[in-house]
Design an enzyme around this catalytic site. Structure first.
Site: not given
Length: 429
Positions: A266, A353, A356
């Site tokens: 990413r 996090e 997900s």
RNA sequence: GGAACGGUGGCAGAGCGGACAAAUGCAGCCGCCUUGAAAGCGGCCGGCUCGCAAGGGCCCGGGGGUUCAAAUCCCUCCCGUUCCGCCA
């Protein structure tokens, strides 16, 4: 993408559903799509009528030639040729309008599930479970950020990662590297009872990255290998979802359950400079993804199963965690409904996090053209796709280092991981 | 990277300018026959899209072109197989 029939039949319902995302420009896009769809159908009908005449005349030419009636053949041929310009013009117009419609549709997000909570942004995401496994109090030795704790132990060497590659790359060493690998092994083994392991390509075509919703809108977030027309995957969701692209599945073989360990790439274009320390955010990280191709009826139960599997894995690592649901204003473009699992990291004093889990209804399947046929029935329907992180390595790695840090600076390895770390029970300096 | 040959329905495989959505076989579905099954016989048997319907349009790897008409001819890209080169 969304089904044009949805807004053809009941535009108000679609408008209301998309309005819940709280982004006015989405509604503008929708209205643009509706107008283009009307126009596209008008032109296509006109074009098809001319084509029908050309086809009819052409058949007549063939028939007349076979009958030896060359006068009739010449006449039909001339009549058909006269239609040529109109056909060419209308076909070009139709193509153009269809292309415009597609461009707009690709950028319109999925409709949120009716039960998805309303909200404007991440601060509105409701807590659905937890916090669980939360100690009454954290000790001072747990209040050390993992980058400091890891440096002490010599298991993280981001300076050299930066030298080799660029900033925002990480490098684990020794027991730290083993820990990263062990987490992947654990996640794969915990889901091997129901999911087929896949080792997919981690570079994919433009079409593949478009199918999951990452293109065209989020091109800046992905690494492009322009010379070869390929992209580095941001998650295993991308290759796994497209494995069955363009195929028609049998209802009997569904749900199809797949999992993969892959590195994920990413660019973090929107968050450059944020979370630059430690393992919280990096350009390349490891993740195990679990994914299902299902019928619409199977999807809700699978969503909960995926959440539960991710949760149980986190729980097995003896980390404090909670589960939140993503509200309409914070949902990703392709999401129909999603849940996040967050782990508490006492050293950073933040909820990270780490997983997900999302249900995409038929949004991705429509883009990827993944259909299924119901047993004994004619016709096809688009499948539903769901996926979730079984385990994302870096933040879990960080949470382990912080939560399981002892007064002497060592880190106790959770029992579940020891078999994958040659029995190592503790990382000591 | 070079050369040759290929890419057609769920699969196999014909067709190589007009009567082709496409022969034939296998698989599948329905019916007959049978106590049941097999065999045999008859029929059905791709997808997408527009339309209330009748019906129309599109799809033979993708895209472009030639033609009144393209699965069929031309260009181009992609993929596959074989041989050569290179390579872990």
């Amino acid at each position: 993408m969304i089904d044009v029939r949805l807004f053809r039949n009941d535009a108000d319902r679609v408008r209301a559903a998309l309005a819940r995302r709280g982004k006015p420009d989405i509604i503008e896009q929708l209205d643009r799509a509706i107008a283009l769809d009307v126009r596209a159908r008008e032109i296509s009908t006109e074009r098809d009528n001319i084509r029908a005449k050309v086809n009819e005349l052409s058949k007549k030419v063939g028939q007349a030639r076979r009958d030896g009636d060359s006068a009739a053949a010449d006449e039909a041929q001339a009549a058909s040729r006269a239609l040529g310009d109109d056909e060419t013009r209308l076909a070009a117009q139709a193509d153009e309008v269809h292309e415009q419609l597609r461009e707009v549709l690709l950028r319109i997000p999925n409709l949120p599930h009716p039960d998805a909570p309303d909200g404007a942004g991440d601060h509105d995401n409701p807590l659905v479970k937890g916090p669980l496994q939360m100690p009454a109090e954290f000790a001072a030795h747990q209040r050390v950020p993992h980058w400091d704790a890891a440096a002490e132990l010599g298991i993280l060497d981001n300076d050299r990662a930066t030298k080799i590659a660029a900033s925002m790359f990480t490098m684990q060493r020794g027991a730290g590297a083993a820990l990263a690998r062990a987490l992947c092994q654990l996640a794969l083994d915990r889901n091997a009872d129901a999911f087929e392991e896949v080792r997919p390509p981690t570079m994919v075509s433009t079409a593949t990255l478009t199918a999951t919703g990452h293109l065209p809108k989020f091109a800046d977030d992905a690494y492009a290998i322009e010379r070869d027309g390929l992209w580095m995957i941001p998650t295993a969701e991308v290759p796994l979802t497209s494995m069955y692209a363009g195929e028609i599945l049998d209802e009997a073989q569904m749900p199809l359950r797949l999992m993969a360990y892959t590195p994920c790439y990413r660019r973090e274009a929107g968050s450059a400079g944020r979370d630059t320390r430690g393992m919280l955010r990096s350009h390349e990280f490891d993740k195990v993804e679990i994914l299902a191709l299902a019928t619409p009826e199977q999807a809700p139960a699978l969503l909960h199963e995926l959440v539960e599997r991710a949760e149980k894995t986190i729980a097995s690592l003896e980390l404090p965690y909670r589960i939140i649901e993503i509200c309409t204003g914070d949902m990703g473009q392709s999401h129909h409904r999603s849940f996040d699992i967050e782990v508490y990291a006492p050293g950073c004093d933040s909820w990270l996090e780490v997983s997900s889990v999302s249900w995409f209804s038929d949004y991705q399947a429509r883009r990827a053209d993944i259909r299924f046929r119901r047993t004994g029935q004619k016709g096809t329907e688009f499948a539903n796709t769901l996926n979730g992180s079984a385990l994302a390595v870096p933040r879990v790695w960080a949470a382990i280092v912080e939560n399981h840090r002892q007064a002497d600076g060592s880190v106790v390895i959770p029992a579940a991981l020891r078999p994958y770390m040659r029995g190592l029970e503790r990382i000591a300096p």
